[in-house]
Design an enzyme around this catalytic site. Structure first.
Site, short mmCIF file in Angstrom:
data_model
loop_
_atom_site.label_atom_id
_atom_site.label_comp_id
_atom_site.label_asym_id
_atom_site.label_seq_id
_atom_site.Cartn_x
_atom_site.Cartn_y
_atom_site.Cartn_z
CG ASP A 1 -1.75 1.23 1.35
OD1 ASP A 1 -1.40 2.26 0.75
OD2 ASP A 1 -2.79 1.17 2.01
CG HIS A 2 1.25 4.44 -3.05
ND1 HIS A 2 -0.04 4.12 -3.39
CD2 HIS A 2 1.31 5.78 -3.13
CE1 HIS A 2 -0.71 5.22 -3.68
NE2 HIS A 2 0.10 6.25 -3.54
CG HIS B 1 -4.32 4.57 -0.36
ND1 HIS B 1 -3.40 3.55 -0.42
CD2 HIS B 1 -4.57 4.92 -1.65
CE1 HIS B 1 -3.13 3.30 -1.70
NE2 HIS B 1 -3.81 4.11 -2.46
C1 BG6 Z 1 -3.80 4.85 -6.02
C2 BG6 Z 1 -5.15 4.94 -6.64
O1 BG6 Z 1 -3.72 3.76 -5.16
O2 BG6 Z 1 -3.54 6.05 -5.30
C3 BG6 Z 1 -5.28 6.16 -7.52
O3 BG6 Z 1 -5.41 3.77 -7.40
C4 BG6 Z 1 -4.90 7.41 -6.78
O4 BG6 Z 1 -6.60 6.30 -8.03
C5 BG6 Z 1 -3.56 7.23 -6.09
O5 BG6 Z 1 -4.85 8.49 -7.70
C6 BG6 Z 1 -3.26 8.39 -5.17
O6 BG6 Z 1 -1.93 8.29 -4.71
P1 BG6 Z 1 -1.16 9.57 -4.22
O7 BG6 Z 1 0.15 9.04 -3.76
O8 BG6 Z 1 -1.07 10.52 -5.37
O9 BG6 Z 1 -1.98 10.16 -3.10
#
Ligand code: BG6
Length: 504
Positions: free
Chosen positions: A190-191, A253
């Site tokens: 989960d980044h 997230h």
């Molecule tokens: C991803 C989603 O996991 O996270 C995307 O699939 C979203 O839809 C993105 O735009 C948002 O990531 P960040 O790091 O830009 O907040």
């Protein structure tokens, strides 16, 4: 099932071990946008050893040179170290379910061990369509490439989200993965967990004496989590039609941010210490009954509007989107955490595409003082004390409190004490993928999602998904560039509260 990997102590002193990273989905968007740039920055910062290679696998009929060219083009700002590393990259073209693909892969990996000293260590990265995750894990098992820790070697599996599309499919996916891989080998990404400021929630709470004593129901009135995006679905309409905001952002997230913000202090800061507490917190989140969904959650979808002064199309006009789509691009919800620390403190969550700004923030709004000794007139400009953790952009922490306005009267007004990451630490934050890839190479699963976390997160969102799929709630429309539908304002307004909008 294979034997568990030996525990690692997370020590980075000896540098990263030799490793061959096998990327399935190597010709895809994620590899070019995230994985290759993250690897390039690690190489340039000398965080990966020379005994490291990448093997790309995909159906696209490329050869080694094609893959190497793409690896260079994906990182336009990279220097000579990356070019040198890329010259060791190999590519295997083939169908994911076909034995020939895995036979070729085995030969290429054995070649990498001999030529580049990758020592039999493997990191398999599944960056394909989710439907392929189980097929690939099975094939790796069947071809004898999944076994953990034999003679000091490691084999790990990195899995991209989404982990299923509901509890049932997530459980089935896990079963598929576990047929060949032990849980200790599986690194679910989960980044958000790789973001510095998400990790900083732990530092803020557990390395400081001043915050933790007030971090509870006695002092906190409510919590807000906002994940706002100004972009639309871009070129991902087809994917988004199968997901929606609840699956795409809330189930993963938001749950990561929620659990770190509200969990109990871990007894140890290590993989199990932190993940045990995260799961414990998620288990305390109230699971809604189907008939509560209407009062606890709101869904919305953007129509044409304007963002940053530019006219933008509505969701139903985006490429690969059904013109009658009922997929939500906005969610607002109220959650409750039923435990000793948080009973009675609502958590309001809001996320959406095509909102006015890109901002992820957590806000803790504190209760008012028991008795305000200033007349109402003099304290009119005093708002509630609020602590805001800005996860992105403009990463930092802001505490809003009242101060005396200079002058003859005892007038009180809101002021802010602001910590900005950028001002204190000039080095720009590393991309989340860099941190997570390096952790996987080092064998540190702390920031990855354990199977029981995935399960619990699905349990929390399941009733909402079910109610919405049964058509039991209206889908409200909101113009792009606004903070979502009116119903979201009523959701929090009914409780006598209001949303804290991130600053533009
Ligand atoms: C991803 C989603 O996991 O996270 C995307 O699939 C979203 O839809 C993105 O735009 C948002 O990531 P960040 O790091 O830009 O907040």
């Amino acid at each position: 099932m294979t034997a568990a990997e030996p525990a690692t102590d997370g020590s980075r002193a000896a540098g990263a071990p030799p490793v061959a990273i096998v990327v399935f989905g190597a010709s895809g968007d994620l590899t070019q946008r995230k994985i290759l740039p993250a690897l390039a920055h690690l190489v340039e910062r000398s965080m990966l050893p020379r005994a490291f290679s990448v093997v790309g696998v995909a159906r696209t009929p490329w050869n080694d040179e094609d893959f190497q060219r793409v690896a260079i083009q994906s990182v336009p700002d990279a220097g000579p170290q990356w070019r040198e590393a890329v010259s060791r990259f190999r590519y295997v073209a083939g169908e994911y379910g076909h034995p020939d693909t895995f036979e070729s892969l085995r030969q290429v990996l054995e070649g990498a061990d001999q030529e580049h000293g990758t020592a039999g260590n493997r990191l398999f990265y599944l960056a394909t369509l989710p439907a392929m995750f189980g097929v690939l894990a099975d094939a790796l098992g069947k071809h004898g490439m999944a076994s953990a820790a034999t003679s000091g070697r490691f084999t790990r599996l990195v899995v991209e989200k989404p982990f299923g599309r509901d509890l049932e499919s997530a459980t089935a996916l896990d079963k598929d993965l576990h047929r060949s891989f032990d849980e200790s080998q599986i690194y679910r990404i989960d980044h958000y967990m790789g973001k510095e400021t998400v990790q900083n929630v732990l530092a803020l709470r557990f390395a400081n004496a001043v915050f933790e004593p007030v971090w509870n129901r006695r002092y906190v009135d409510h919590v807000q989590i906002t994940v706002a995006e100004s972009i639309g679905v871009e070129h991902r309409g087809g994917f988004y039609e199968t997901a929606g905001a609840l699956r795409d952002i809330v189930q993963n997230h938001v749950m990561a941010v929620l659990s770190l913000t509200m969990m109990e202090p871990p007894t140890r800061v290590d993989a199990e210490g932190i993940r045990d507490e995260k799961v414990k917190l998620l288990r305390a989140v109230e699971i809604l009954d189907l008939d509560q969904v209407a009062t606890h959650a709101v869904r919305g979808q953007y129509v044409a509007g304007s963002v940053d002064g530019a006219r933008v199309a509505g969701y139903r006009e985006e490429d690969d989107v059904d013109p009658a789509s009922r997929i939500e691009t906005f969610v607002a919800m109220r959650l409750h955490v039923d435990n000793w620390r948080w009973a009675g403190v609502p958590v309001y969550v809001r996320t959406g595409k095509r909102l006015p700004v890109r901002a992820t923030e957590v806000a803790l709004q504190f209760r008012p003082v028991p008795h305000l000794p200033f007349s109402g007139r003099l304290a009119r400009a005093l708002g509630p004390n609020t602590l805001i953790v800005r996860i992105q952009p403009d990463e930092g922490i802001c505490l809003r409190f009242g101060a005396k306005v200079p002058g003859q009267e005892f007038r009180i007004q809101d002021v802010a004490m602001d910590f900005s990451y950028g001002a204190t630490f000039p080095e720009p934050p590393h991309d989340a993928y860099e941190r997570l890839l390096l952790d996987a190479v080092h064998g540190d699963p702390t920031l990855f999602i354990r199977t029981d976390e995935v399960d619990q997160a699905w349990r929390i969102v399941s009733p909402i998904l079910d109610a919405w799929e049964a058509g039991e709630a209206p889908l409200s429309r909101y113009p792009a560039g606004t903070w979502g539908p009116e119903e979201a304002v009523h959701l929090i307004g009914r409780d006598g509260r209001q949303w804290i909008d991130p600053a533009p």
